[in-house]
Structure formats: C-alpha cells, structure tokens
Motif scaffolding. Structure first.
Motif, mmCIF file in Angstrom:
data_model
loop_
_atom_site.group_PDB
_atom_site.id
_atom_site.type_symbol
_atom_site.label_atom_id
_atom_site.label_comp_id
_atom_site.label_asym_id
_atom_site.label_seq_id
_atom_site.Cartn_x
_atom_site.Cartn_y
_atom_site.Cartn_z
ATOM 1 N N THR A 12 30.471 15.483 3.023
ATOM 2 C CA THR A 12 29.760 15.940 1.824
ATOM 3 C C THR A 12 28.920 17.184 2.098
ATOM 4 N N TRP A 13 28.362 17.240 3.281
ATOM 5 C CA TRP A 13 27.527 18.381 3.700
ATOM 6 C C TRP A 13 27.840 18.618 5.171
ATOM 7 N N VAL A 14 28.116 19.876 5.521
ATOM 8 C CA VAL A 14 28.470 20.234 6.902
ATOM 9 C C VAL A 14 27.617 21.423 7.321
ATOM 10 N N LYS A 61 12.516 14.474 15.829
ATOM 11 C CA LYS A 61 12.399 14.023 14.429
ATOM 12 C C LYS A 61 13.758 13.938 13.749
ATOM 13 N N GLY A 62 13.983 12.838 13.038
ATOM 14 C CA GLY A 62 15.238 12.644 12.314
ATOM 15 C C GLY A 62 16.400 12.440 13.266
ATOM 16 N N ILE A 63 17.568 12.319 12.710
ATOM 17 C CA ILE A 63 18.774 12.134 13.514
ATOM 18 C C ILE A 63 19.022 13.402 14.338
ATOM 19 N N CYS A 64 18.873 14.553 13.669
ATOM 20 C CA CYS A 64 19.117 15.835 14.346
ATOM 21 C C CYS A 64 18.161 16.036 15.518
ATOM 22 N N GLY A 65 16.883 15.819 15.269
ATOM 23 C CA GLY A 65 15.872 16.016 16.322
ATOM 24 C C GLY A 65 16.072 15.072 17.499
ATOM 25 N N ILE A 90 26.410 20.106 15.387
ATOM 26 C CA ILE A 90 26.999 20.057 14.049
ATOM 27 C C ILE A 90 26.510 18.766 13.399
ATOM 28 N N ASP A 91 26.122 18.889 12.140
ATOM 29 C CA ASP A 91 25.542 17.768 11.392
ATOM 30 C C ASP A 91 26.367 17.574 10.126
ATOM 31 N N ILE A 92 26.860 16.365 9.915
ATOM 32 C CA ILE A 92 27.647 16.078 8.713
ATOM 33 C C ILE A 92 27.060 14.875 7.994
ATOM 34 N N ASP A 93 26.815 15.069 6.703
ATOM 35 C CA ASP A 93 26.364 13.981 5.829
ATOM 36 C C ASP A 93 27.542 13.504 4.996
ATOM 37 N N SER A 94 27.532 12.214 4.673
ATOM 38 C CA SER A 94 28.573 11.668 3.803
ATOM 39 C C SER A 94 27.942 10.844 2.692
ATOM 40 N N ASN A 118 13.800 6.584 11.836
ATOM 41 C CA ASN A 118 13.542 7.996 12.168
ATOM 42 C C ASN A 118 14.659 8.834 11.562
ATOM 43 N N TYR A 119 14.535 9.075 10.277
ATOM 44 C CA TYR A 119 15.587 9.733 9.499
ATOM 45 C C TYR A 119 14.933 10.670 8.493
ATOM 46 N N ILE A 120 15.504 11.862 8.346
ATOM 47 C CA ILE A 120 15.011 12.841 7.368
ATOM 48 C C ILE A 120 16.036 12.908 6.230
ATOM 49 N N ALA A 121 15.647 12.464 5.052
ATOM 50 C CA ALA A 121 16.573 12.468 3.906
ATOM 51 C C ALA A 121 16.649 13.859 3.285
ATOM 52 N N CYS A 122 17.882 14.338 3.109
ATOM 53 C CA CYS A 122 18.095 15.631 2.445
ATOM 54 C C CYS A 122 18.529 15.421 1.009
ATOM 55 N N SER A 123 19.206 14.326 0.744
ATOM 56 C CA SER A 123 19.689 14.027 -0.614
ATOM 57 C C SER A 123 19.722 12.520 -0.765
ATOM 58 N N PHE A 134 25.352 23.558 10.812
ATOM 59 C CA PHE A 134 24.949 23.708 12.208
ATOM 60 C C PHE A 134 23.437 23.903 12.274
ATOM 61 N N TYR A 135 22.830 23.225 13.231
ATOM 62 C CA TYR A 135 21.445 23.519 13.620
ATOM 63 C C TYR A 135 21.485 24.052 15.041
ATOM 64 N N PHE A 136 20.617 25.028 15.322
ATOM 65 C CA PHE A 136 20.517 25.585 16.675
ATOM 66 C C PHE A 136 19.071 25.545 17.159
ATOM 67 N N ALA A 150 25.610 8.160 4.952
ATOM 68 C CA ALA A 150 25.937 8.116 6.377
ATOM 69 C C ALA A 150 25.847 9.520 6.957
ATOM 70 N N GLU A 151 25.731 9.579 8.283
ATOM 71 C CA GLU A 151 25.569 10.884 8.938
ATOM 72 C C GLU A 151 26.173 10.829 10.334
ATOM 73 N N ILE A 152 26.693 11.973 10.782
ATOM 74 C CA ILE A 152 27.120 12.106 12.183
ATOM 75 C C ILE A 152 26.576 13.425 12.715
HETATM 76 N N1 SME Z 1 19.358 13.890 7.945
HETATM 77 C C1 SME Z 1 19.008 14.792 9.012
HETATM 78 C C2 SME Z 1 18.307 16.020 8.479
HETATM 79 C C3 SME Z 1 19.233 17.124 8.161
HETATM 80 S S1 SME Z 1 20.039 16.921 6.663
HETATM 81 O O1 SME Z 1 21.009 15.791 6.853
HETATM 82 C C4 SME Z 1 20.905 18.284 6.262
HETATM 83 C C5 SME Z 1 18.155 14.088 10.030
HETATM 84 O O2 SME Z 1 17.735 12.961 9.830
HETATM 85 O O3 SME Z 1 17.870 14.706 11.065
#
Ligand code: SME
Length: 137
Positions: free
Chosen positions: A26-28, A59-63, A108-112, A82-87, A30-32, A92-94
């Motif tokens: 649903t959302w793809v 912080k969050g899944i990415c952090g 690479i961050d993918i939301d579903s 420990n999750y940051i909601a974007c929508s 990159f974070y650097f 689900a997220e990978i």
């Molecule tokens: N859900 C992520 C934040 C980034 S958004 O999915 C685009 C997280 O918990 O780190």
C-alpha cells in the motif's frame, strides 16, 4: 549517472513499480540514516505522504530496525507498542535494512492495508531489491 537527483528519481520509480505490481503493498518508501545524527530521514516513496519524515533511532518499527540491523515483519500493527502510525488504514508492515559495504545505511519500509500479508518470500525479495539499490548508492 549516480548523481543524487538521478538516484532519487530511480528510487521513486522503484517504489512506484513495487506499489503497482504487488497488490498488498500500500505504501513503499526508503528511509536513510540522516548524516551523523541518530535518526532516519524519509527518502523516495510511493503512496500517501507521511508526516513522519524524521524518525529517531529506536522509535517505531523503522527506528528499531535502524539499531537491530534485522528484518522486522509486523503481521498486525495494533499488537505493537513501539509503532508509529502513518495511516489508520494500515494493518501490517515490513521493514528490511539496506546495507552498503556491510553497514546498515537505511531501509525499505512497506505498509499494507491487508492483515498479515508478508511472507519469507517478501523478505528474500526485498533483501534482493536492497542489494541492487546499494549498488547505485
Ligand atoms: N510505521 C513506521 C513509520 C513509518 S510509516 O509506516 C511510513 C514505524 O512504526 O516506524
């Protein structure tokens, strides 16, 4: 050429391609790692713009992936504390780290919007994608 603008264009196209080709992506994006700061910065992405353009390490899944250096597959985001909601639609997220010369430089961050869609096939595929991306960085 691998100049910054060209790399960003190519990564944006890649995000758009992945989002278009895989119905549960649903959302793809990159974070650097942001210079020498202990934070991630949003790079190229496809999907709805997010307010979370900067994410502190841990912080969050990415952090968390920024510090663990490991894939993080989340079948149900509502079960994560420990999750940051974007929508509100995301189920689900990978997140798969991106290594350059053995160093974790981003992800690479993918939301579903589909519950529990990600398999080991997604992990292997996204690891392969990140290896290819690392070659142009
Ligand atoms: N859900 C992520 C934040 C980034 S958004 O999915 C685009 C997280 O918990 O780190």
């Amino acid at each position: 050429a691998n100049d910054k603008a060209s790399v960003e264009d190519r990564l944006t196209s890649l995000c758009e391609l992945l989002k278009a080709e895989v119905d549960y992506y649903t959302w793809v994006g990159f974070y650097f790692k942001n210079g020498d700061k202990n934070e991630l910065k949003l790079g190229p992405f496809a999907g709805e713009p997010t307010d979370h353009t900067i994410i502190p390490f841990g912080k969050g899944i990415c952090g968390q992936v920024a510090v663990s250096n490991k894939n993080f597959v989340v079948p149900d985001v509502s079960a994560q504390d420990n999750y940051i909601a974007c929508s509100i639609h995301v189920k689900a997220e990978i997140v798969v780290p991106l290594f350059k010369n053995g160093e974790n430089i981003g992800q690479i961050d993918i939301d579903s919007n589909v519950p529990d869609p990600f398999t080991e096939e997604d992990e292997r595929f996204l690891e392969f994608v990140n290896e290819k991306v690392a070659e142009i960085l």
